[in-house]
Scaffold this active site. Structure first.
Site, PDB file in Angstrom:
ATOM      1  N   LYS A  46    -119.925  37.380 -38.474  1.00 52.35           N
ATOM      2  CA  LYS A  46    -119.602  38.268 -39.584  1.00 52.35           C
ATOM      3  C   LYS A  46    -118.546  39.242 -39.113  1.00 52.35           C
ATOM      4  O   LYS A  46    -118.673  39.849 -38.043  1.00 52.35           O
ATOM      5  CB  LYS A  46    -120.875  39.054 -40.000  1.00 52.35           C
ATOM      6  CG  LYS A  46    -120.635  39.989 -41.173  1.00 52.35           C
ATOM      7  CD  LYS A  46    -120.732  39.267 -42.486  1.00 52.35           C
ATOM      8  CE  LYS A  46    -120.129  40.016 -43.654  1.00 52.35           C
ATOM      9  NZ  LYS A  46    -118.663  39.775 -43.837  1.00 52.35           N
ATOM     10  N   GLN A  99    -117.168  43.855 -32.845  1.00 54.43           N
ATOM     11  CA  GLN A  99    -117.993  43.537 -34.009  1.00 54.43           C
ATOM     12  C   GLN A  99    -119.394  43.074 -33.606  1.00 54.43           C
ATOM     13  O   GLN A  99    -120.369  43.338 -34.315  1.00 54.43           O
ATOM     14  CB  GLN A  99    -117.280  42.458 -34.840  1.00 54.43           C
ATOM     15  CG  GLN A  99    -117.769  42.344 -36.265  1.00 54.43           C
ATOM     16  CD  GLN A  99    -117.122  43.360 -37.210  1.00 54.43           C
ATOM     17  OE1 GLN A  99    -115.918  43.550 -37.154  1.00 54.43           O
ATOM     18  NE2 GLN A  99    -117.903  43.987 -38.054  1.00 54.43           N
ATOM     19  N   LYS A 148    -121.280  46.321 -33.030  1.00 52.26           N
ATOM     20  CA  LYS A 148    -121.414  47.063 -34.284  1.00 52.26           C
ATOM     21  C   LYS A 148    -122.478  46.411 -35.168  1.00 52.26           C
ATOM     22  O   LYS A 148    -123.361  47.071 -35.706  1.00 52.26           O
ATOM     23  CB  LYS A 148    -120.056  47.048 -35.003  1.00 52.26           C
ATOM     24  CG  LYS A 148    -120.040  47.804 -36.304  1.00 52.26           C
ATOM     25  CD  LYS A 148    -118.772  47.521 -37.123  1.00 52.26           C
ATOM     26  CE  LYS A 148    -117.509  47.642 -36.315  1.00 52.26           C
ATOM     27  NZ  LYS A 148    -116.296  47.621 -37.175  1.00 52.26           N
ATOM     28  N   LYS A 199    -114.205  37.746 -36.052  1.00 55.27           N
ATOM     29  CA  LYS A 199    -113.054  38.442 -36.660  1.00 55.27           C
ATOM     30  C   LYS A 199    -111.933  37.434 -36.825  1.00 55.27           C
ATOM     31  O   LYS A 199    -111.887  36.441 -36.126  1.00 55.27           O
ATOM     32  CB  LYS A 199    -112.586  39.572 -35.733  1.00 55.27           C
ATOM     33  CG  LYS A 199    -111.752  40.625 -36.430  1.00 55.27           C
ATOM     34  CD  LYS A 199    -112.645  41.638 -37.109  1.00 55.27           C
ATOM     35  CE  LYS A 199    -111.871  42.620 -37.951  1.00 55.27           C
ATOM     36  NZ  LYS A 199    -112.717  43.760 -38.351  1.00 55.27           N
ATOM     37  N   GLY A 252    -112.947  41.938 -45.605  1.00 55.54           N
ATOM     38  CA  GLY A 252    -111.667  42.644 -45.515  1.00 55.54           C
ATOM     39  C   GLY A 252    -111.490  43.393 -44.208  1.00 55.54           C
ATOM     40  O   GLY A 252    -112.417  43.564 -43.428  1.00 55.54           O
ATOM     41  N   ASP A 253    -110.277  43.809 -43.962  1.00 54.77           N
ATOM     42  CA  ASP A 253    -109.903  44.710 -42.863  1.00 54.77           C
ATOM     43  C   ASP A 253    -108.499  45.208 -43.228  1.00 54.77           C
ATOM     44  O   ASP A 253    -108.119  45.135 -44.414  1.00 54.77           O
ATOM     45  CB  ASP A 253    -109.917  43.969 -41.510  1.00 54.77           C
ATOM     46  CG  ASP A 253    -109.871  44.927 -40.328  1.00 54.77           C
ATOM     47  OD1 ASP A 253    -110.909  45.508 -39.974  1.00 54.77           O
ATOM     48  OD2 ASP A 253    -108.768  45.126 -39.750  1.00 54.77           O
ATOM     49  N   THR A 292    -117.548  51.887 -45.875  1.00 54.24           N
ATOM     50  CA  THR A 292    -117.149  52.267 -44.510  1.00 54.24           C
ATOM     51  C   THR A 292    -116.879  53.772 -44.443  1.00 54.24           C
ATOM     52  O   THR A 292    -117.394  54.479 -43.568  1.00 54.24           O
ATOM     53  CB  THR A 292    -115.918  51.476 -44.048  1.00 54.24           C
ATOM     54  OG1 THR A 292    -116.122  50.095 -44.327  1.00 54.24           O
ATOM     55  CG2 THR A 292    -115.678  51.663 -42.570  1.00 54.24           C
ATOM     56  N   ASN A 315    -108.525  51.803 -47.292  1.00 48.63           N
ATOM     57  CA  ASN A 315    -109.909  51.738 -47.765  1.00 48.63           C
ATOM     58  C   ASN A 315    -110.817  52.736 -47.046  1.00 48.63           C
ATOM     59  O   ASN A 315    -111.547  53.499 -47.678  1.00 48.63           O
ATOM     60  CB  ASN A 315    -110.425  50.297 -47.580  1.00 48.63           C
ATOM     61  CG  ASN A 315    -111.905  50.184 -47.867  1.00 48.63           C
ATOM     62  OD1 ASN A 315    -112.738  50.483 -47.025  1.00 48.63           O
ATOM     63  ND2 ASN A 315    -112.245  49.795 -49.090  1.00 48.63           N
ATOM     64  N   SER A 361    -121.762  44.869 -46.297  1.00 45.32           N
ATOM     65  CA  SER A 361    -121.451  43.435 -46.418  1.00 45.32           C
ATOM     66  C   SER A 361    -122.714  42.591 -46.249  1.00 45.32           C
ATOM     67  O   SER A 361    -122.930  41.614 -46.970  1.00 45.32           O
ATOM     68  CB  SER A 361    -120.438  43.019 -45.350  1.00 45.32           C
ATOM     69  OG  SER A 361    -119.130  43.347 -45.733  1.00 45.32           O
TER      70      SER A 361
HETATM   71  P1  NDP Z   1    -106.208  49.396 -45.053  1.00 47.60           P
HETATM   72  O1  NDP Z   1    -105.246  48.284 -44.952  1.00 47.60           O
HETATM   73  O2  NDP Z   1    -106.881  49.661 -46.335  1.00 47.60           O
HETATM   74  O3  NDP Z   1    -105.528  50.771 -44.586  1.00 47.60           O
HETATM   75  C1  NDP Z   1    -104.973  50.905 -43.324  1.00 47.60           C
HETATM   76  C2  NDP Z   1    -104.315  52.261 -43.217  1.00 47.60           C
HETATM   77  O4  NDP Z   1    -103.937  52.498 -41.875  1.00 47.60           O
HETATM   78  C3  NDP Z   1    -103.055  52.349 -44.040  1.00 47.60           C
HETATM   79  O5  NDP Z   1    -102.865  53.682 -44.432  1.00 47.60           O
HETATM   80  C4  NDP Z   1    -101.998  51.926 -43.036  1.00 47.60           C
HETATM   81  O6  NDP Z   1    -100.690  52.399 -43.341  1.00 47.60           O
HETATM   82  C5  NDP Z   1    -102.509  52.555 -41.765  1.00 47.60           C
HETATM   83  N1  NDP Z   1    -102.062  51.762 -40.620  1.00 47.60           N
HETATM   84  C6  NDP Z   1    -102.255  50.442 -40.418  1.00 47.60           C
HETATM   85  N2  NDP Z   1    -101.673  50.038 -39.291  1.00 47.60           N
HETATM   86  C7  NDP Z   1    -101.104  51.129 -38.776  1.00 47.60           C
HETATM   87  C8  NDP Z   1    -100.359  51.357 -37.611  1.00 47.60           C
HETATM   88  N3  NDP Z   1    -100.068  50.362 -36.755  1.00 47.60           N
HETATM   89  N4  NDP Z   1     -99.942  52.623 -37.383  1.00 47.60           N
HETATM   90  C9  NDP Z   1    -100.231  53.626 -38.258  1.00 47.60           C
HETATM   91  N5  NDP Z   1    -100.916  53.461 -39.383  1.00 47.60           N
HETATM   92  C10 NDP Z   1    -101.359  52.232 -39.627  1.00 47.60           C
HETATM   93  O7  NDP Z   1    -107.288  49.142 -43.894  1.00 47.60           O
HETATM   94  P2  NDP Z   1    -108.750  49.746 -43.740  1.00 47.60           P
HETATM   95  O8  NDP Z   1    -108.814  51.124 -44.269  1.00 47.60           O
HETATM   96  O9  NDP Z   1    -109.699  48.726 -44.222  1.00 47.60           O
HETATM   97  O10 NDP Z   1    -108.879  49.767 -42.147  1.00 47.60           O
HETATM   98  C11 NDP Z   1    -108.559  50.917 -41.358  1.00 47.60           C
HETATM   99  C12 NDP Z   1    -109.288  50.812 -40.024  1.00 47.60           C
HETATM  100  O11 NDP Z   1    -110.699  50.765 -40.258  1.00 47.60           O
HETATM  101  C13 NDP Z   1    -108.979  49.576 -39.198  1.00 47.60           C
HETATM  102  O12 NDP Z   1    -109.068  49.914 -37.827  1.00 47.60           O
HETATM  103  C14 NDP Z   1    -110.125  48.624 -39.543  1.00 47.60           C
HETATM  104  O13 NDP Z   1    -110.332  47.668 -38.540  1.00 47.60           O
HETATM  105  C15 NDP Z   1    -111.257  49.619 -39.624  1.00 47.60           C
HETATM  106  N6  NDP Z   1    -112.450  49.207 -40.382  1.00 47.60           N
HETATM  107  C16 NDP Z   1    -112.362  48.752 -41.665  1.00 47.60           C
HETATM  108  C17 NDP Z   1    -113.501  48.422 -42.366  1.00 47.60           C
HETATM  109  C18 NDP Z   1    -113.475  48.005 -43.790  1.00 47.60           C
HETATM  110  O14 NDP Z   1    -114.552  47.825 -44.368  1.00 47.60           O
HETATM  111  N7  NDP Z   1    -112.333  47.869 -44.431  1.00 47.60           N
HETATM  112  C19 NDP Z   1    -114.825  48.471 -41.724  1.00 47.60           C
HETATM  113  C20 NDP Z   1    -114.818  49.030 -40.398  1.00 47.60           C
HETATM  114  C21 NDP Z   1    -113.662  49.356 -39.766  1.00 47.60           C
HETATM  115  P3  NDP Z   1     -99.627  51.416 -44.081  1.00 47.60           P
HETATM  116  O15 NDP Z   1    -100.011  51.454 -45.529  1.00 47.60           O
HETATM  117  O16 NDP Z   1     -98.323  52.026 -43.779  1.00 47.60           O
HETATM  118  O17 NDP Z   1     -99.808  50.077 -43.459  1.00 47.60           O
HETATM  119  O1  2IT Z   2    -114.382  46.156 -38.811  1.00 41.13           O
HETATM  120  C1  2IT Z   2    -115.238  45.901 -39.685  1.00 41.13           C
HETATM  121  O2  2IT Z   2    -116.432  46.136 -39.507  1.00 41.13           O
HETATM  122  C2  2IT Z   2    -114.782  45.333 -40.953  1.00 41.13           C
HETATM  123  N1  2IT Z   2    -113.587  45.166 -41.136  1.00 41.13           N
HETATM  124  C3  2IT Z   2    -115.777  44.941 -42.005  1.00 41.13           C
HETATM  125  C4  2IT Z   2    -116.410  43.628 -41.675  1.00 41.13           C
HETATM  126  C5  2IT Z   2    -117.291  43.051 -42.747  1.00 41.13           C
HETATM  127  O3  2IT Z   2    -117.703  41.893 -42.546  1.00 41.13           O
HETATM  128  O4  2IT Z   2    -117.579  43.691 -43.757  1.00 41.13           O
END
Ligand code: NDP
Ligand code: 2IT
Length: 443
Positions: free
Chosen positions: A89, A110, A113, A125, A164-165, A208, A239, A375
């Site tokens: 997952k 992961q 976590k 992943k 998603g990520d 998240t 997100n 999830s």
């Molecule tokens: P999104 O794509 O929704 O948002 C990512 C954000 O981070 C955007 O604002 C993006 O800017 C910025 N960003 C991405 N890459 C870079 C970079 N190299 N340098 C600076 N800014 C950057 O992703 P999420 O919000 O889903 O994910 C954010 C983090 O949270 C990641 O590390 C992800 O692995 C982690 N995460 C996500 C989960 C989820 O449920 N979605 C769960 C647990 C962890 P821009 O728009 O310019 O790309």
């Molecule tokens: O980093 C993470 O935990 C995620 N991007 C979410 C993973 C999931 O299966 O919901």
């Protein structure tokens, strides 16, 4: 040389070209030393050698045609890291920086976590170096359909459930799900983060960011404080960041920053979330556009977000976005709590600066576990062919985050490392995975 050192040395010499993976493994194994040294059964069972080797890593070609009729080829990945406690997952990252090192570091994190959530999910992943930014909806669909045309052979509701990520939101999950269903004829919970009309769970979108703030609030309460009235710096505008901002504001905190990969904004009056959502979710634009409706805010191109004075820092963008210098600046400015919404956003040097200076630091594998936990709740609802209300799932999420905090805090105490939640998270997560792996024999 100790067992941990031997395994670390072998990972470090074998995967020189995978710096993020080495960073993630080193962080975990370093903090597990006393636990591993105490129990010779781990070495006898080759447990660490097995833990650092993915069960399977799939790399594939993703050809698609762009709006100019040109053929484009991206590289797709799915690393099925560990299934000791449940089906693989974890999310799919779509970003130009994606490579095997990044996918392996995320997959490795992961495993731990998912163990902390207390739910039956293993670690995996995936993703691609395809970046949806700047692409048309048709191009994104063409990519997603091609990606799934290969990936569908390896996933399923009881084997591997992607989500998603970075770069993978509701639009991408929809296209991926449609193609999976078309190829297999199965209407099953093979992906999470689905739309509500086709099996998605209420609260998953928010989980998240909300979970991060629930955990931080629980930690503060455990230290006779709470988040109300605190000044919070958040990075990112995706997100995780937007929902962390929303929940922090709902609980009475003042959030003063947000960012994207181009730069960051400081709004002394508090971030206006509707403006961020309009720019990022509707227009898919740049955060600099925030100033058009909030002229008192300030935009800075590039780095520097952690120079803003705050009580609590929540890095929610990407790995290694918070350096040792940033950590020192935050500490100097009186920041006392850091919660990682992103995966591995703080460099190892930043983490040790936080710990040395008594900052309450919650690593991503605990702090951002709310997303994958929701999830897993989506998977349960799909298997039962039921859907729970927003309040049902939100209450479960709150409970899960509080439990995670208390479990990792207790594990830290048991190791004689009060408030070292890095050790607490790694030890608590490891114990469950190790027990399952030992029980299941050499596989
Ligand atoms: P999104 O794509 O929704 O948002 C990512 C954000 O981070 C955007 O604002 C993006 O800017 C910025 N960003 C991405 N890459 C870079 C970079 N190299 N340098 C600076 N800014 C950057 O992703 P999420 O919000 O889903 O994910 C954010 C983090 O949270 C990641 O590390 C992800 O692995 C982690 N995460 C996500 C989960 C989820 O449920 N979605 C769960 C647990 C962890 P821009 O728009 O310019 O790309
Ligand atoms: O980093 C993470 O935990 C995620 N991007 C979410 C993973 C999931 O299966 O919901």
């Amino acid at each position: 040389m100790s067992y941990v050192d031997r395994v670390l040395e072998s990972v470090q010499s074998r995967y020189k070209d995978q710096p993020e993976f080495i960073q993630a493994v080193t962080e975990v194994l370093d903090s597990l030393r006393p636990t591993i040294d105490k129990n010779p059964a781990y070495e006898k069972a080759g447990l660490l050698e097995r833990l650092v080797e993915p069960e399977r890593a799939i790399i594939f070609r993703v050809p698609w045609v762009d709006d100019n009729g040109q053929v484009q080829v991206n590289r797709g990945y799915r690393v099925q890291f560990n299934s000791a406690i449940g089906p693989y997952k974890g999310g799919l990252r779509l970003h130009h920086s994606v490579n095997l090192s990044i996918v392996k570091f995320l997959g490795f994190e992961q495993i731990f976590k998912n163990s902390l959530t207390g739910l039956p999910i293993g670690g995996g992943k995936g993703g691609s170096d395809f970046d949806p930014k700047g692409k048309s909806d048709r191009e994104v669909m063409a990519f997603c359909q091609s990606f799934m045309t290969e990936l569908f052979k390896y996933i399923g509701q009881d084997t591997d459930v992607p989500a998603g990520d970075i770069g993978t939101g509701a639009r991408e999950i929809g296209f991926l799900y449609g193609q999976y269903k078309r190829l297999t004829g199965l209407y099953e919970g093979v992906l999470t983060g689905k739309g509500l009309s086709y099996g998605g769970s209420l609260t998953r979108t928010e989980a998240t960011g909300y979970g991060l703030v629930y955990l931080i609030d629980e930690l503060l309460r455990d230290h006779n404080d709470d988040i109300k009235g605190k000044t919070v710096a958040v990075s990112g505008a995706g997100n995780v960041a937007t929902h962390a901002i929303q929940k922090a504001q709902q609980l009475g905190a003042k959030v003063v920053t947000a960012s994207d990969s181009s730069g960051w904004i400081y709004d002394p009056e508090g971030i206006d979330l509707a403006t961020i959502k309009q720019i990022k979710e509707v227009e898919r634009g740049r955060i600099s556009g925030y100033l058009e409706s909030r002229p008192k805010a300030k935009y800075t191109e590039g780095r520097g977000i952690w120079s803003v004075k705050c009580d609590i820092a929540l890095p929610c963008a990407t790995q290694n976005e918070l350096s040792a210098d940033d950590a020192k600046t935050l500490i100097g400015n009186g920041c006392t709590v850091v919660g990682e919404g992103a995966n591995m956003p703080s460099t190892p040097e930043a983490v040790s600066a936080f710990l040395k200076n008594g900052v309450l630091f919650v690593p991503g594998k605990a702090a951002n576990a709310g997303g994958v936990a929701a999830s897993a709740l989506e998977m349960s609802q799909n298997s039962m062919r039921m859907s729970w209300t927003f309040d049902d799932v939100d209450a479960k999420l709150k409970d899960i985050m509080a439990n995670i905090y208390h479990n990792i805090s207790q594990a830290a105490k048991d190791c004689g490392k009060n408030d070292n939640l890095v050790v607490g998270a790694n030890v608590a997560a490891f114990q469950k995975i190790a027990e399952a792996m030992l029980d299941q024999g050499i596989v």
